[in-house]
Design a protein around this motif. Structure first.
Motif, PDB file in Angstrom:
ATOM      1  N   ALA A 191      39.277  71.803  63.591  1.00 25.76           N
ATOM      2  CA  ALA A 191      40.788  71.487  64.398  1.00 25.76           C
ATOM      3  C   ALA A 191      40.245  69.881  65.116  1.00 25.76           C
ATOM      4  O   ALA A 191      41.074  69.377  65.519  1.00 25.76           O
ATOM      5  N   GLY A 192      39.113  68.951  65.265  1.00 26.28           N
ATOM      6  CA  GLY A 192      39.389  67.685  65.307  1.00 26.28           C
ATOM      7  C   GLY A 192      39.735  68.181  67.021  1.00 26.28           C
ATOM      8  O   GLY A 192      39.060  68.256  67.711  1.00 26.28           O
ATOM      9  N   SER A 193      40.919  66.897  67.078  1.00 26.61           N
ATOM     10  CA  SER A 193      41.016  66.772  68.573  1.00 26.61           C
ATOM     11  C   SER A 193      42.141  67.767  69.429  1.00 26.61           C
ATOM     12  O   SER A 193      43.177  67.705  69.893  1.00 26.61           O
ATOM     13  N   ALA A 194      42.665  69.054  67.341  1.00 22.74           N
ATOM     14  CA  ALA A 194      43.226  69.647  67.944  1.00 22.74           C
ATOM     15  C   ALA A 194      45.069  69.046  68.369  1.00 22.74           C
ATOM     16  O   ALA A 194      45.568  69.413  68.138  1.00 22.74           O
ATOM     17  N   LYS A 211      40.280  70.597  73.779  1.00 23.05           N
ATOM     18  CA  LYS A 211      40.641  71.625  75.076  1.00 23.05           C
ATOM     19  C   LYS A 211      41.534  70.168  75.778  1.00 23.05           C
ATOM     20  O   LYS A 211      41.880  71.079  76.491  1.00 23.05           O
ATOM     21  N   MET A 212      40.945  69.562  76.036  1.00 25.42           N
ATOM     22  CA  MET A 212      41.489  69.256  77.108  1.00 25.42           C
ATOM     23  C   MET A 212      42.859  68.800  76.295  1.00 25.42           C
ATOM     24  O   MET A 212      43.469  68.453  76.867  1.00 25.42           O
ATOM     25  N   ASN A 213      42.865  67.759  75.138  1.00 24.30           N
ATOM     26  CA  ASN A 213      44.082  67.390  74.459  1.00 24.30           C
ATOM     27  C   ASN A 213      45.296  68.307  74.965  1.00 24.30           C
ATOM     28  O   ASN A 213      46.558  68.375  75.248  1.00 24.30           O
ATOM     29  N   ALA A 257      48.987  59.521  76.219  1.00 24.52           N
ATOM     30  CA  ALA A 257      48.858  58.653  76.457  1.00 24.52           C
ATOM     31  C   ALA A 257      47.082  59.151  76.048  1.00 24.52           C
ATOM     32  O   ALA A 257      46.484  58.172  75.301  1.00 24.52           O
ATOM     33  N   TYR A 258      46.685  59.918  76.001  1.00 28.39           N
ATOM     34  CA  TYR A 258      45.245  60.845  76.206  1.00 28.39           C
ATOM     35  C   TYR A 258      45.248  60.778  74.422  1.00 28.39           C
ATOM     36  O   TYR A 258      43.974  59.832  74.484  1.00 28.39           O
ATOM     37  N   MET A 259      46.184  60.530  73.565  1.00 31.35           N
ATOM     38  CA  MET A 259      45.715  61.354  72.091  1.00 31.35           C
ATOM     39  C   MET A 259      46.055  59.215  71.790  1.00 31.35           C
ATOM     40  O   MET A 259      45.246  59.270  70.566  1.00 31.35           O
ATOM     41  N   ASN A 260      46.337  58.670  72.270  1.00 31.10           N
ATOM     42  CA  ASN A 260      46.518  57.448  71.913  1.00 31.10           C
ATOM     43  C   ASN A 260      45.271  56.723  72.105  1.00 31.10           C
ATOM     44  O   ASN A 260      44.535  55.885  71.390  1.00 31.10           O
ATOM     45  N   LEU A 261      44.364  57.369  73.566  1.00 26.84           N
ATOM     46  CA  LEU A 261      43.130  56.679  73.479  1.00 26.84           C
ATOM     47  C   LEU A 261      42.197  57.182  72.313  1.00 26.84           C
ATOM     48  O   LEU A 261      40.657  56.730  71.735  1.00 26.84           O
ATOM     49  N   VAL A 262      42.288  58.639  71.792  1.00 19.90           N
ATOM     50  CA  VAL A 262      41.345  59.507  71.139  1.00 19.90           C
ATOM     51  C   VAL A 262      41.682  58.715  69.599  1.00 19.90           C
ATOM     52  O   VAL A 262      40.664  58.819  68.804  1.00 19.90           O
ATOM     53  N   LYS A 263      43.265  58.169  69.086  1.00 16.27           N
ATOM     54  CA  LYS A 263      42.972  57.707  68.175  1.00 16.27           C
ATOM     55  C   LYS A 263      42.542  56.269  68.444  1.00 16.27           C
ATOM     56  O   LYS A 263      41.368  55.720  66.980  1.00 16.27           O
TER      57      LYS A 263
END
Length: 267
Positions: free
Chosen positions: A170-173, A220-222, A126-132
């Motif tokens: 790394a970007g969002s890892a 880091k959060m990811n 869900a977090y990665m979807n927001l990042v996207k």
């Protein structure tokens, strides 16, 4: 979400070792279990700065949210440092009367979610979807499409025990998270869920470097939301590499990276 997982861990430990709820324990016992949870769970939520305590607050909520997040970072050290760079007290939408109500409504909606029942991998996705969604306005500066990441990882697997993974941009890892997911799938038949997580933490290393401090916090959060122990350092990998052995660059078994060729220095 982290607060929910932490409370679930405390409750589980109390039930298994004392046959009672965490709230029924003495203050001394609660402190003992909090320390143990930090060792086993890799995280600590300061008791006086927990989500439950925040929901009791009524005035100056933006300032108090910032204080709570700062205390969380202080209690958990480098792994969670610089994650919460954006201050709620400086968000313009929260400044007027309508913003105050908006903030209260937001907290109430979050409070109604039972995060303790949501597995880290689901929360991580869900977090990665927001990042996207946010990255679409940044021309993909720190987010590589999942299908490309998946292909890159599949070209390299299977992965041997003891492997070290690194992403110098790394970007969002996302690369590191995807590699870890493939490792879980590769060894899933040999271990149950808890054993698999312990195996992953013990036998594999994940690290990355990111120039942008805000994006480094996102990385880091990811990692945290995907229950992945890893190290993200800030800095330009070309001019100031942070992963070194003496005067030489540190060596890794796998380099997973989507280099920012559009930026000066990477052409």
């Amino acid at each position: 979400a982290v607060n929910g997982w932490y409370n679930r861990e405390l409750e589980s430990m109390a039930q298994q070792k004392e046959d009672c709820s965490y709230e029924e324990l003495s203050d001394k016992k609660q402190e003992f279990f909090r320390k143990q949870a930090r060792r086993e769970f890799g995280i600590e939520v300061p008791e006086e700065h927990s989500w439950n305590e925040l929901m009791k607050e009524d005035k100056n909520l933006s300032v108090k949210i910032d204080n709570y997040l700062s205390e969380f970072e202080r209690a958990n050290g480098e792994r969670y440092s610089d994650i919460f760079n954006n201050k709620f007290n400086s968000i313009e939408s929260f400044q007027d009367e309508d913003g105050t109500q908006l903030r209260k409504d937001l907290l109430q909606k979050i409070d109604a979610i039972d995060f303790s029942s949501i597995p880290p991998d689901v929360m991580g996705e869900a977090y990665m979807n927001l990042v996207k969604r946010f990255s679409e306005s940044e021309a993909g500066e720190y987010f590589t499409p999942p299908k490309i990441v998946d292909l890159m990882v599949r070209l390299l697997e299977p992965f041997e025990e003891g492997s070290k993974f690194h992403d110098p941009t790394a970007g969002s890892a996302g690369m590191l998270v995807e590699a870890a997911q493939h490792i879980r799938e590769q060894y899933s038949d040999a271990y149950d869920d808890k054993e698999l997580q312990e195996f992953l933490d013990k036998e594999f290393e994940f690290s990355g470097q990111e120039k942008n401090p805000t994006i480094a916090g996102i990385a880091k959060m990811n990692l945290a939301l995907h229950d992945l122990m890893g190290e993200i350092k800030r800095g330009d990998s070309l001019t100031s590499p942070q992963f070194v052995d003496g005067n030489e660059l540190k060596k890794f078994d796998y380099i997973l990276a989507n280099f920012p060729f559009s930026q000066s220095g990477w052409k």
